[in-house]
Design a protein around this motif. Structure first.
Motif, PDB file in Angstrom:
ATOM      1  N   ILE A   1      40.127  97.533  34.788  1.00  0.00           N
ATOM      2  CA  ILE A   1      41.181  97.969  35.696  1.00  0.00           C
ATOM      3  C   ILE A   1      41.576  96.837  36.639  1.00  0.00           C
ATOM      4  O   ILE A   1      42.740  96.656  36.953  1.00  0.00           O
ATOM      5  CB  ILE A   1      40.740  99.237  36.461  1.00  0.00           C
ATOM      6  N   LEU A   2      40.597  96.070  37.091  1.00  0.00           N
ATOM      7  CA  LEU A   2      40.896  94.943  37.984  1.00  0.00           C
ATOM      8  C   LEU A   2      41.272  93.676  37.211  1.00  0.00           C
ATOM      9  O   LEU A   2      41.534  92.648  37.804  1.00  0.00           O
ATOM     10  CB  LEU A   2      39.685  94.664  38.889  1.00  0.00           C
ATOM     11  N   ARG A   3      41.285  93.780  35.908  1.00  0.00           N
ATOM     12  CA  ARG A   3      41.644  92.685  35.001  1.00  0.00           C
ATOM     13  C   ARG A   3      40.696  91.501  35.090  1.00  0.00           C
ATOM     14  O   ARG A   3      41.093  90.353  34.977  1.00  0.00           O
ATOM     15  CB  ARG A   3      43.094  92.244  35.206  1.00  0.00           C
ATOM     16  N   PHE A   4      39.418  91.788  35.259  1.00  0.00           N
ATOM     17  CA  PHE A   4      38.432  90.728  35.072  1.00  0.00           C
ATOM     18  C   PHE A   4      38.433  90.365  33.596  1.00  0.00           C
ATOM     19  O   PHE A   4      38.181  89.238  33.213  1.00  0.00           O
ATOM     20  CB  PHE A   4      37.045  91.179  35.518  1.00  0.00           C
ATOM     21  N   TYR A   5      38.708  91.378  32.767  1.00  0.00           N
ATOM     22  CA  TYR A   5      38.907  91.220  31.324  1.00  0.00           C
ATOM     23  C   TYR A   5      40.170  91.992  30.988  1.00  0.00           C
ATOM     24  O   TYR A   5      40.402  93.066  31.522  1.00  0.00           O
ATOM     25  CB  TYR A   5      37.742  91.820  30.526  1.00  0.00           C
ATOM     26  N   ASP A   6      40.984  91.465  30.073  1.00  0.00           N
ATOM     27  CA  ASP A   6      42.177  92.189  29.655  1.00  0.00           C
ATOM     28  C   ASP A   6      41.837  93.177  28.545  1.00  0.00           C
ATOM     29  O   ASP A   6      40.915  92.958  27.751  1.00  0.00           O
ATOM     30  CB  ASP A   6      43.268  91.224  29.187  1.00  0.00           C
ATOM     31  N   VAL A   7      42.592  94.241  28.496  1.00  0.00           N
ATOM     32  CA  VAL A   7      42.440  95.286  27.485  1.00  0.00           C
ATOM     33  C   VAL A   7      42.637  94.671  26.103  1.00  0.00           C
ATOM     34  O   VAL A   7      43.583  93.906  25.884  1.00  0.00           O
ATOM     35  CB  VAL A   7      43.485  96.403  27.735  1.00  0.00           C
ATOM     36  N   GLN A   8      41.752  94.999  25.172  1.00  0.00           N
ATOM     37  CA  GLN A   8      41.846  94.466  23.809  1.00  0.00           C
ATOM     38  C   GLN A   8      42.615  95.390  22.876  1.00  0.00           C
ATOM     39  O   GLN A   8      43.167  94.943  21.882  1.00  0.00           O
ATOM     40  CB  GLN A   8      40.437  94.210  23.247  1.00  0.00           C
ATOM     41  N   SER A   9      42.625  96.677  23.179  1.00  0.00           N
ATOM     42  CA  SER A   9      43.422  97.623  22.399  1.00  0.00           C
ATOM     43  C   SER A   9      43.841  98.742  23.333  1.00  0.00           C
ATOM     44  O   SER A   9      43.165  99.035  24.312  1.00  0.00           O
ATOM     45  CB  SER A   9      42.623  98.177  21.209  1.00  0.00           C
ATOM     46  N   GLY A  10      44.975  99.356  23.046  1.00  0.00           N
ATOM     47  CA  GLY A  10      45.499 100.379  23.927  1.00  0.00           C
ATOM     48  C   GLY A  10      46.054  99.744  25.193  1.00  0.00           C
ATOM     49  O   GLY A  10      46.381  98.554  25.211  1.00  0.00           O
ATOM     50  N   PHE A  14      49.364 101.636  35.294  1.00  0.00           N
ATOM     51  CA  PHE A  14      49.313 101.889  36.735  1.00  0.00           C
ATOM     52  C   PHE A  14      50.717 102.301  37.134  1.00  0.00           C
ATOM     53  O   PHE A  14      51.646 101.509  37.050  1.00  0.00           O
ATOM     54  CB  PHE A  14      48.883 100.586  37.440  1.00  0.00           C
ATOM     55  N   ASP A  15      50.894 103.585  37.486  1.00  0.00           N
ATOM     56  CA  ASP A  15      52.226 104.140  37.743  1.00  0.00           C
ATOM     57  C   ASP A  15      53.172 103.878  36.573  1.00  0.00           C
ATOM     58  O   ASP A  15      54.340 103.531  36.756  1.00  0.00           O
ATOM     59  CB  ASP A  15      52.812 103.594  39.048  1.00  0.00           C
ATOM     60  N   GLY A  16      52.639 104.012  35.358  1.00  0.00           N
ATOM     61  CA  GLY A  16      53.445 103.870  34.159  1.00  0.00           C
ATOM     62  C   GLY A  16      53.642 102.447  33.675  1.00  0.00           C
ATOM     63  O   GLY A  16      54.232 102.221  32.628  1.00  0.00           O
ATOM     64  N   ILE A  17      53.147 101.465  34.415  1.00  0.00           N
ATOM     65  CA  ILE A  17      53.325 100.055  34.046  1.00  0.00           C
ATOM     66  C   ILE A  17      52.009  99.512  33.505  1.00  0.00           C
ATOM     67  O   ILE A  17      50.959  99.662  34.136  1.00  0.00           O
ATOM     68  CB  ILE A  17      53.764  99.218  35.280  1.00  0.00           C
ATOM     69  N   ASP A  18      52.072  98.891  32.345  1.00  0.00           N
ATOM     70  CA  ASP A  18      50.894  98.251  31.762  1.00  0.00           C
ATOM     71  C   ASP A  18      50.375  97.222  32.770  1.00  0.00           C
ATOM     72  O   ASP A  18      51.138  96.367  33.238  1.00  0.00           O
ATOM     73  CB  ASP A  18      51.264  97.563  30.438  1.00  0.00           C
ATOM     74  N   ILE A  19      49.097  97.301  33.099  1.00  0.00           N
ATOM     75  CA  ILE A  19      48.566  96.416  34.133  1.00  0.00           C
ATOM     76  C   ILE A  19      48.657  94.938  33.745  1.00  0.00           C
ATOM     77  O   ILE A  19      48.644  94.072  34.610  1.00  0.00           O
ATOM     78  CB  ILE A  19      47.119  96.778  34.541  1.00  0.00           C
ATOM     79  N   ARG A  20      48.802  94.648  32.462  1.00  0.00           N
ATOM     80  CA  ARG A  20      48.951  93.249  32.037  1.00  0.00           C
ATOM     81  C   ARG A  20      50.304  92.682  32.431  1.00  0.00           C
ATOM     82  O   ARG A  20      50.502  91.472  32.430  1.00  0.00           O
ATOM     83  CB  ARG A  20      48.732  93.124  30.525  1.00  0.00           C
ATOM     84  N   GLU A  21      51.252  93.567  32.793  1.00  0.00           N
ATOM     85  CA  GLU A  21      52.575  93.124  33.227  1.00  0.00           C
ATOM     86  C   GLU A  21      52.630  92.856  34.729  1.00  0.00           C
ATOM     87  O   GLU A  21      53.622  92.328  35.227  1.00  0.00           O
ATOM     88  CB  GLU A  21      53.632  94.184  32.863  1.00  0.00           C
TER      89      GLU A  21
END
Length: 194
Positions: A1-10, A14-21
Motif C-alpha cells: 500500500i505504501l509502495r515499498f514494493y509495487d503490485v505484481q498482479s492486480g 486509492f479512491d479509484g486510482i491505481d496507486i502506481r499512478e
C-alpha cells in the motif's frame, strides 16, 4: 500500500486510482502507519509526535498525545514534552514508544490509517484506552488493521481471516462467529488466554 514494493498482479486503488499512478509523495501524504515496532528519532518527545505534522503547535501535539493516552506518562518525564527519547526511543518502554507513534498518526490526520499490530506492545488496560482513542480517529476514514489480538478488530466493519497466506473467511465479527470456523476458534483461544 505504501509502495515499498509495487503490485505484481492486480491493482490496489486509492479512491479509484491505481496507486502506481500516484507519486510516492502524494500517496504517502494520505497515509499514516503505526507499525508493530515504531520508529522514533533521536530528539524530544514533541519532535517525534510533530513528525506527523511538521507545523503543529504544542497545543495540537498535546491534544494528539492525550488522544493516544500518552500525555500522562509524558508529563511524568523529567522535561515533559522536551525530554529526549534517545536513539530509537531507547529511554522509553515499548508501550510508551507505541503511544508516541499513535499520537503521531493522530496528529497527521490521514485519509488512510494503517495499524500493523499497533497495540501489541501494550498491556490490556492501555490497549483498552488506545482502542477508545483509535475509534475516534478511525471514524470517517479507511483503516486497515493487522492484528493477532482479536479484541483489536472486533468492531471492524469487515474482517479478513488469512491462513497460510490464503483468504479463508471474511465478514463482520458476528458473521464470522456464526460461521464457527477458524475465526471462532482463534477468538475462543484469544479470550481464554485473557
Amino acid at each position: 500500500i505504501l509502495r515499498f514494493y509495487d503490485v505484481q498482479s492486480g491493482a490496489i486503488r486509492f479512491d479509484g486510482i491505481d496507486i502506481r499512478e500516484l507519486s510516492l509523495e502524494d500517496l504517502r501524504g494520505q497515509i499514516s502507519m503505526v507499525p508493530q515496532q515504531p520508529v522514533l528519532f533521536t530528539g524530544t518527545v514533541a519532535d517525534n509526535i510533530r513528525y506527523g505534522k511538521p507545523d503543529a503547535s504544542m497545543a495540537e501535539i498535546e491534544s494528539a498525545a492525550r488522544s493516544a493516552y500518552a500525555h500522562e506518562f509524558i508529563e511524568r518525564l523529567a522535561e515533559g514534552y522536551n525530554s529526549f527519547v534517545g536513539e530509537g526511543g531507547i529511554r522509553l518502554s515499548g508501550g510508551q514508544r507505541q503511544r508516541i507513534a499513535i499520537a503521531r498518526a493522530i496528529l497527521a490526520d490521514p485519509t488512510l490509517l494503517l495499524l500493523d499490530e499497533a497495540t501489541s506492545a501494550l498491556d490490556t488496560e492501555s490497549e483498552h484506552h488506545i482502542q477508545q482513542a483509535l475509534e475516534q480517529v478511525m471514524a470517517g476514514r479507511t483503516t486497515l488493521v493487522i492484528a493477532h489480538r482479536l479484541s483489536t478488530i472486533e468492531k471492524a466493519d469487515r474482517i479478513l481471516v488469512l491462513d497460510q497466506g490464503q483468504l479463508i473467511e471474511q465478514g463482520s465479527h458476528q458473521e464470522l462467529l456464526d460461521k464457527n470456523g477458524l475465526y471462532t476458534q482463534l477468538y475462543r483461544m484469544d479470550f481464554a488466554e485473557e
